[in-house]
Write an enzyme that holds these catalytic residues in place. Structure first.
Site, PDB file in Angstrom:
ATOM      1  N   SER A  89       7.246   0.512  -4.477  1.00  5.95           N
ATOM      2  CA  SER A  89       6.347   1.415  -3.768  1.00  5.95           C
ATOM      3  C   SER A  89       5.548   0.558  -2.802  1.00  5.95           C
ATOM      4  O   SER A  89       4.806  -0.342  -3.217  1.00  5.95           O
ATOM      5  CB  SER A  89       5.409   2.131  -4.753  1.00  5.95           C
ATOM      6  OG  SER A  89       4.514   2.975  -4.065  1.00  5.95           O
ATOM      7  N   SER A  90       5.711   0.810  -1.519  1.00  2.00           N
ATOM      8  CA  SER A  90       5.116  -0.047  -0.504  1.00  2.00           C
ATOM      9  C   SER A  90       3.591   0.001  -0.527  1.00  2.00           C
ATOM     10  O   SER A  90       2.983   0.933  -1.063  1.00  2.00           O
ATOM     11  CB  SER A  90       5.603   0.352   0.887  1.00  2.00           C
ATOM     12  OG  SER A  90       6.993   0.217   0.992  1.00  2.00           O
TER      13      SER A  90
END
Length: 224
Positions: A89-90
């Site tokens: 998850s950036s």
């Protein structure tokens, strides 16, 4: 998650959105609402620490560490293959910068290359509507959970399991095609650390590329 944690999550999302606004990463009110209302914790029920330890919402020993992390401006490894990180998850500030760089307007269709957890697709769907968002990733063990978590959060964009190269990426000639989508013009995505194989229509992070599609125009957001 308990009602107490759910209520805390609402406040934590607002605090994160405020922090991103304060740093200048989030300036558009529509995207701010998306960050305030899309529950990142639904898309990241667990992640892996650098040591490889699994930090999970369902583990009382790590639940508080998990809750704090998913509401901070940090990237989180969410998928490992043979011990190596293969999906994440950036960092929210990076996501906000890229989403604002799209300069979307109502009615625009967006294709995301790299579904990951589905969180970014949820932000897009919140802003544009389910029917205007599609996301693709290489493996069913990534897209399957992403699809389920999107539905849990109340979003139903098109989620496709497939190779981005089939869309015309990776220097292949001719138009690309996968189920439900047709891209009439192809381009090479930017791959960090690689040399360009072609010089035409190569995007940089945050840039927009428009291609003819079966309906109207798709804006391709390549998430590396």
């Amino acid at each position: 998650m308990t009602d107490d944690l759910t209520n805390r999550a609402v406040e934590a999302r607002r605090a994160l959105a405020q922090a991103l606004t304060g740093t200048g990463d989030l300036t558009d009110p529509d995207w701010r609402r998306a960050f305030e209302e899309v529950p990142r914790h639904v898309f990241v029920p667990y992640f892996y620490a650098p040591s490889g330890e699994r930090i999970s919402a369902n583990d009382p020993a790590t639940q508080e560490q998990w809750f704090t992390a998913v509401h901070e401006d940090r990237s989180l490894v969410t998928h490992r293959t043979d011990g190596a990180a293969t999906s994440s998850s950036s960092q929210p500030s990076l996501m906000a910068t890229m989403l604002e760089a799209l300069t979307v307007v109502d009615g625009l269709n967006v294709l995301e290359i790299g579904a990951g957890t589905g969180y970014n697709a949820a932000l897009l769907a919140h802003r544009l509507g389910d029917d205007h968002v599609a996301t693709v990733d290489i493996a069913e063990d990534i897209t399957g959970p992403a699809r389920e978590r999107l539905a849990t959060a109340g979003y139903r964009p098109t989620v496709i399991t497939g190779d981005g190269c089939l869309l015309g990426f990776c220097g292949r000639q001719g138009p690309g095609q996968i189920p439900q989508l047709r891209i009439d013009r192809s381009f090479d995505p930017l791959v960090v650390g690689s040399s360009p194989t072609r010089s035409t229509t190569r995007p940089r992070p945050g840039r927009v590329f428009r291609a003819g599609a079966a309906f109207r125009a798709w804006v391709i957001l390549y998430v590396s």
